[in-house]
Design a protein around this motif. Structure first.
Motif, PDB file in Angstrom:
ATOM      1  N   GLU A  28       0.842  -1.212   0.000  1.00 53.92           N
ATOM      2  CA  GLU A  28       0.000   0.000   0.000  1.00 53.92           C
ATOM      3  C   GLU A  28       0.872   1.255   0.000  1.00 53.92           C
ATOM      4  O   GLU A  28       0.698   2.161  -0.822  1.00 53.92           O
ATOM      5  CB  GLU A  28      -0.918   0.032   1.235  1.00 53.92           C
ATOM      6  N   GLN A  62       0.036  -2.629  -8.265  1.00 55.49           N
ATOM      7  CA  GLN A  62      -0.413  -1.261  -7.969  1.00 55.49           C
ATOM      8  C   GLN A  62       0.493  -0.159  -8.517  1.00 55.49           C
ATOM      9  O   GLN A  62       0.147   1.015  -8.440  1.00 55.49           O
ATOM     10  CB  GLN A  62      -0.561  -1.090  -6.450  1.00 55.49           C
ATOM     11  N   GLU A 200      -1.924   6.380   3.392  1.00 57.58           N
ATOM     12  CA  GLU A 200      -1.810   5.039   2.811  1.00 57.58           C
ATOM     13  C   GLU A 200      -1.131   4.025   3.728  1.00 57.58           C
ATOM     14  O   GLU A 200      -1.260   2.823   3.519  1.00 57.58           O
ATOM     15  CB  GLU A 200      -1.027   5.097   1.491  1.00 57.58           C
TER      16      GLU A 200
END
Ligand SMILES: Cc1cc2nc3c(=O)[nH]c(=O)nc-3n(C[C@H](O)[C@H](O)[C@H](O)COP(=O)(O)O)c2cc1C
Length: 316
Positions: A28, A62, A200
């Motif tokens: 993340e 991601q 995040e």
């Protein structure tokens, strides 16, 4: 725009690195930092190789930008995690808590860039000779495992001792810190504590809140006896640890007492019995912000400072 040798070396937009952080340096945060033009680094901590491989895959899902992996050399799984990093061809290797020299030739053969974290001039010189591509000079202000020399003192001495680019770490949380690091001869910065308090980061909200409430002397260094002095926010655990160290408990007994404390503090949010790793810069951090905002504000502030410094010159 601010560009340094680190931007070219790692193919990143901004000379800002998110230090590999055990438990917090997950896909993340890493992907958010890399997507924002910095360099995100997965913290492998003491995690098993399968977990690390999964984080690499999740990060790749991601972001298509470069990212790195931090190998905790003190981990019982360090050798296996190194194999995972090689198999997965992670472009950039960062190392912490030890001397990575024996592993550097294999990383180099695999075409990886190696960036060890050091807290002494001697180790910096040794690792340059061993083939490191850059050195992170980390001062004692940092969160996590620390040496004894401050960032202000260590960075220029490392800069004078090696030819490869040096990255300053420890005690940096805003654009003033970036400008200062560049003035000391560093080509970029690595931050940990500032990124813990990003939107995040998966760090527990209670741990983030403790950082926001911290002041300049809210951290302490414990665990010297275990061979890995560690800076964290003072709490019931650090008080107990200091008492047990004084009482002369053996290394084995202290290790047992310490087991699982980091996960308890950082992820489960037990702010008294868990370990809350943080650097002295915690006292400067007042807001949780998205990674992109943190990075863009730091770069803009540093650029303004660097430009305005010439105002100190006078004709007379
Ligand atoms: C929660 C936390 C965990 C960390 N874990 C690691 C680690 O596993 N390996 C490592 O090399 N450094 C680790 N560090 C150090 C950071 O990568 C970084 O170098 C340091 O935080 C920089 O200092 P700062 O906290 O003042 O920004 C950790 C730091 C924090 C705050």
């Amino acid at each position: 725009m601010l560009k340094t040798a680190i931007c070219d070396l790692f193919e990143i937009k901004h000379p800002i690195i998110q230090g590999g952080m055990a438990h917090v340096g997950t896909a993340e945060l890493v992907s958010a930092v890399s997507n924002a033009g910095g360099l995100g680094i997965i913290g492998s901590g003491f995690y098993e190789p399968d977990w690390v491989r999964q984080q690499i895959h999740l990060t790749r899902q991601q972001t298509s930008k470069p990212f790195g992996i931090n190998i905790q050399l003190a981990s019982p799984f360090a050798k296996q995690v190194i194999e995972v990093a090689l198999e997965e061809q992670v472009a950039i290797i960062s190392t912490g808590a030890g001397n990575p020299e024996p592993y550097i030739p294999r990383f180099k053969q695999a075409g990886m860039k190696v960036m060890p974290v050091v807290n002494s001039v001697t180790l910096a010189k040794q690792l340059e000779r061993a083939g490191a591509d850059a050195i992170v000079a980390e001062g004692t202000e940092s969160g996590g495992h620390v040496g004894e020399t401050t960032t202000m003192v260590l960075v220029p001495q490392v800069v004078d001792s090696v030819r490869i680019p040096v990255i300053a770490a420890g005690g940096i949380g805003d654009g003033r810190g970036l400008a200062a690091a560049l003035a000391l001869g560093a080509k970029g910065i690595q931050m940990g504590t500032r990124f813990v308090c990003s939107t995040e980061s998966i760090a527990h909200p209670r741990y983030k809140q403790k950082i926001l409430e911290a002041h300049n002397s809210s951290t302490v260094v414990t665990r010297q006896i275990l061979g890995f002095p560690q800076r964290s926010l003072q709490n019931k655990l650090t008080d107990q640890f200091q008492e047990l160290e004084k009482a002369g408990l053996s290394k084995e007994e202290l290790e047992l007492f310490d087991r699982g404390r980091m996960y308890l503090g950082l992820i489960e949010g037990d702010i008294e019995d868990g370990s809350l790793l943080a650097g002295q810069i915690a006292g400067l951090i007042r807001e949780i912000k998205p990674v992109k905002v943190i990075i863009e504000e730091i770069v803009a502030e540093a650029e303004t400072i660097i430009t305005s410094l010439k105002n100190f010159y006078r004709e007379d």
